[in-house]
Design an enzyme around this catalytic site. Sequence first.
Site, short mmCIF file in Angstrom:
data_model
loop_
_atom_site.label_atom_id
_atom_site.label_comp_id
_atom_site.label_asym_id
_atom_site.label_seq_id
_atom_site.Cartn_x
_atom_site.Cartn_y
_atom_site.Cartn_z
N CYS A 90 0.82 -1.22 0.00
CA CYS A 90 0.00 0.00 0.00
C CYS A 90 0.85 1.26 0.00
CB CYS A 90 -0.94 -0.01 1.21
SG CYS A 90 -1.98 1.45 1.33
N HIS A 102 -23.46 24.69 4.11
CA HIS A 102 -23.81 25.15 2.76
C HIS A 102 -22.87 26.26 2.34
CE1 HIS A 102 -26.35 26.33 -0.64
NE2 HIS A 102 -26.19 27.59 -0.24
#
Length: 589
Positions: free
Chosen positions: A162, A562
């Site tokens: 990995c 948001h």
Amino acid sequence: MAKVEIRVPDIGGYKNVPVIELLVQPGASVRRDQGLVTLESDKATMEVPASHAGTIVELKVRLGDSVSEGDVIAIVDAAEASASPAAATAAAPAAVPTPAPAPAPTATPAPAPAAATGKNDLECELLVLGAGPGGYTAAFRGADLGLDVILIERYPTLGGVCLNVGCIPSKALLHAARVIDEAAHFAELGITFGEPQIDLDKLRGFKDKVVGKLTGGLAGMAKQRKVRTVQGKGRFVSPHQVSVETAEGPKTIGFRHAVIAAGSQAVKLPGLPWDDARMMDSTDALLLEEVPKKLLVIGGGIIGLEMACVYDALGSEVTVVELLDQLMPGCDPDLVRPLQQRIGKRYGGIHLKTKVAKVEAKPEGLLATFEGEGAPAPTLFERVLCAVGRSPNGKKIGAEAAGVAVSERGYIAVDRQMRSNVPHIFAIGDIVGQPMLAHKATHEGKVAAEVAAGLKSEFVARVIPSVAYTDPEIAWVGLTEGEAKAQGIEVGVGKFPYAASGRAIGIDRTEGFTKLLFDPASHKLLGAGIVGPNAGDLISEAALAIEMGCEAADIGLTIHPHPTLSESVGMAAEVFEGTITDLYVPKKR
């Protein structure tokens, strides 16, 4: 003799896995645990074994079919009555996903362990074979719990495949590819950069620096925890001994408990010219020796498509060939579609239901010949990347000398505590089966170390997310729509398109969406899929929601910031609930 159904055993939670090879035909005599068919997920290949010895009466699958746990593979006129646990019939699917346990130990015959050799050069309470994400996690957790630990790694640095030649270097190169693509895209928005000047030496240096920083950090943490490390290839020589081939010669290490974390290797299809340096597996591709003008990628799974994205951005004309009828088999087709539409405009070709019949090494390049519907004419490529999955290393570590049962394909079966058939020897990661993902291995490694230290621990992950770091990214977790349909599970779908997301519009990437699957009766979240920028980061919220048993209202009523892409998770839940205000969804009558 009695007719017996042979079914797909536990394959690590994967569903709708394609059949890529039929190993027997009707009328053939088979022995117990002999492979009948070969399956291929996006990360590895595996065989379905016979649960009984006998004669094949009928094959229930054909080449290219997709199967899941419990599906019937064949009918056998059995010569024995008892079934192998490896191919036991799966339980009927439930409406809510059940935990994804490690497979129970199979009926692979346990070999007779070898006798102990002479004096040990080193001794420890816990030996870990393999220092990838699962291995070093097991070693560090064991040390934190007070065990004396030795960690064996074949690479000069810790981190296994990995960190050294897999996940980490590939993501470093994918980041570079993304920057190149974004810079080109900004010309449409009124900001024009010059053509990229690619210095491969510097790019390789950046990749190597990223790897070095992480592997160096692991070495420091091992030292802080007093974990002894030994570099070399290790093999079991008895139930409590491993021999390691080091630069100073062989060393025998005695242990009380062991964790096998030896991982997997890239599958190399036979018949290809592997003695030619222009033929690459994923490790070779990460070396970035050159940017070929024309690159063929064999295999349209995650690994192949990620490397295709890198080489495409660097300037190669990429052609992808996939044997099955969609890219990224196992993923819902609607999630793959935005990616396929994007790369279809950029690549030299994407050929589905196509086989690479042969590759011939010629002085001027590698000549590939194809078979299948609409197969292209023989084509010359500068390089060919074979990315058709990975196979476990169970047959390469002498596990049989310790009495550990290893399947024909190299897998080691374990229970929920990650124990093999030998109680003091554990196995984790790729070597115990699907999915072959680093984040699964790390959790398994913790469990193995904790059990070795005497704690009551087991691996009971409810779901395991998957991510393709392509552009756009694709991520999914839990039940997919394809699995729901195949298993007859009714689901309610809430989908929020990025075309309605202020954040997605602001970055001019509106091709994606977030999709949530709910139980229509309980409204509990069963699965999720996201395609778009940063999908891999966004999928964690859905994974946590499934683990916690969240309902649609729990997700929709959670205030998301948001404008963000993460809002799309809450809004997809609102679509299902019928409370969405950022879209107009006509009410069903």
